[in-house]
Write a protein that holds these residues in place. Structure first.
Motif, PDB file in Angstrom:
ATOM      1  N   SER A   9       0.858  -1.209   0.071  1.00 26.36           N
ATOM      2  CA  SER A   9      -0.003  -0.120  -0.021  1.00 26.36           C
ATOM      3  C   SER A   9       0.965   1.250  -0.042  1.00 26.36           C
ATOM      4  CB  SER A   9      -0.943  -0.148   1.178  1.00 26.36           C
ATOM      5  OG  SER A   9      -0.395   0.013   2.407  1.00 26.36           O
ATOM      6  N   GLU A  10       1.899   1.275   0.841  1.00 27.75           N
ATOM      7  CA  GLU A  10       2.873   2.569   0.790  1.00 27.75           C
ATOM      8  C   GLU A  10       3.270   2.750  -0.679  1.00 27.75           C
ATOM      9  OE1 GLU A  10       3.819   4.532   3.107  1.00 27.75           O
ATOM     10  OE2 GLU A  10       2.181   3.900   4.161  1.00 27.75           O
ATOM     11  N   ARG A  11       3.728   1.856  -1.301  1.00 28.43           N
ATOM     12  CA  ARG A  11       4.357   1.918  -2.649  1.00 28.43           C
ATOM     13  C   ARG A  11       3.216   2.590  -3.742  1.00 28.43           C
ATOM     14  NH1 ARG A  11       7.057  -2.786  -5.110  1.00 28.43           N
ATOM     15  NH2 ARG A  11       7.151  -1.381  -6.880  1.00 28.43           N
ATOM     16  N   LEU A  12       2.009   1.760  -3.470  1.00 25.71           N
ATOM     17  CA  LEU A  12       0.943   2.454  -4.312  1.00 25.71           C
ATOM     18  C   LEU A  12       0.555   3.805  -4.026  1.00 25.71           C
ATOM     19  CD1 LEU A  12      -1.166   1.372  -6.406  1.00 25.71           C
ATOM     20  CD2 LEU A  12      -2.651   0.471  -4.379  1.00 25.71           C
ATOM     21  N   LEU A  13       0.460   4.268  -2.584  1.00 27.11           N
ATOM     22  CA  LEU A  13       0.262   5.541  -2.315  1.00 27.11           C
ATOM     23  C   LEU A  13       1.285   6.560  -2.921  1.00 27.11           C
ATOM     24  CD1 LEU A  13      -1.702   7.345  -0.625  1.00 27.11           C
ATOM     25  CD2 LEU A  13      -0.069   6.906   1.416  1.00 27.11           C
ATOM     26  N   GLU A  14       2.455   6.162  -2.795  1.00 27.37           N
ATOM     27  CA  GLU A  14       3.543   7.086  -3.582  1.00 27.37           C
ATOM     28  C   GLU A  14       3.193   7.227  -4.946  1.00 27.37           C
ATOM     29  OE1 GLU A  14       6.011   8.959  -2.566  1.00 27.37           O
ATOM     30  OE2 GLU A  14       4.837   8.482  -0.515  1.00 27.37           O
TER      31      GLU A  14
END
Lengths: 194, 93
Positions: A9-14
């Motif tokens: 999710s962190e990578r997606l958010l970025e």
């Protein structure tokens, strides 16, 4: 599609933040500002509005006519937020807010909704059998002679309840009044007491 | 169409969800129910189109009052349901 769902999710958010900035939809500072506003919103904001309405008739009139203007008047940011309607409890009428379709909630003035607000049980019982639900789950007994009005928040407005000022609070300051107003009082599941 | 406060209305008895993917803000329990317009809340882009990223016409949104007992038989006459409904779901009653 499975790649997208399996992405951390962190990578997606970025990635989404990057695209929003690149396409000129929302800058990193606008996103940070919005997160800060969302995190600051809490039932304490709505309680300040209620306490002011209890002590200032002009403010009460403004709040009932246009909740968003009344919120802005005491420094609550409403830019980009849905219109806010305020439902006035009277000795003859008690309001209860629910969103049977999903989870519409006046987040700008009450913050994140309590966990039960989005539950299927609350959403069903609040329209089907509200008096029993209030009595069983909150020990809130609406007297038989008081009309109960269930407000199903289905579309573009958000709704909060302006509860009745409890007896025994004559001469109290706004701050002292605000301290007795709880989240549930502004949804209509509870009633302020002293 | 502009509905004046006090207008008697009936919610369309229609089930678009049986005909394909939809996004509807009219609760199923009100389909076919009779109510009374309290006030016009404003005009908003039709969420049924917005949800699918289609061009969304602005539609009148009304606050409509219903008799709770007629819909749910709570056995407490006088109780009410107040709901936001779009003009295209309302017809004169």
């Amino acid at each position: 599609m499975s790649d997208l769902l399996e992405t951390q999710s962190e990578r997606l958010l970025e990635a989404v933040r990057g695209l929003l900035a690149q396409k000129g939809i929302a800058s990193p500072s606008e996103i940070s500002e919005r997160i800060a506003i969302t995190d600051r919103a809490s039932p304490g904001q709505g309680a300040r509005m209620v306490a002011k309405a209890w002590t200032d008739p002009a403010y009460r009139a403004l709040m009932l006519a246009d909740g968003a203007k009344a919120a802005e008047a005491i420094g609550i940011p409403m830019r980009g937020m849905p219109p806010l309607g305020v439902l006035e409890n009277t000795p003859e009428l008690h309001n209860l807010v629910v969103c049977t379709l999903c989870s519409c909630y006046p987040r700008a003035v009450l913050g994140y909704p309590p966990f039960w607000y989005k539950s299927a049980a609350y959403r069903a019982r609040a329209v089907r059998d509200p008096r029993t639900m209030l009595a069983e789950e909150w020990q809130t007994v609406i007297p038989a002679e008081v009309k109960l009005r269930v407000v199903d928040s289905t579309a573009d407005y958000r709704w909060m309840v302006l509860p009745l000022r409890p007896a025994g609070t004559d001469g109290w300051s706004e701050d002292r009044l605000a301290a007795i107003v709880r989240e549930g009082d502004m949804i209509g599941v509870t009633i302020p007491t002293v | 169409m502009t509905l004046a406060p006090g207008s008697a209305v009936r919610v369309r008895l229609d089930w678009p969800e049986t005909r394909g993917p939809v996004h509807i803000r009219t609760p199923w329990y009100l389909r076919g129910a009779r109510g009374t317009v309290v006030r016009h809340l404003g005009d908003f882009p039709n969420p049924e189109d917005l949800a699918f990223a289609r061009p969304a016409e602005r539609r009148a949104l009304y606050h409509v009052l219903f008799d709770q007992d007629a819909i749910w038989r709570e056995d407490h006459p006088g109780d009410e349901l107040l709901v936001e409904l779009y003009e295209h779901w309302l017809e004169p009653a």
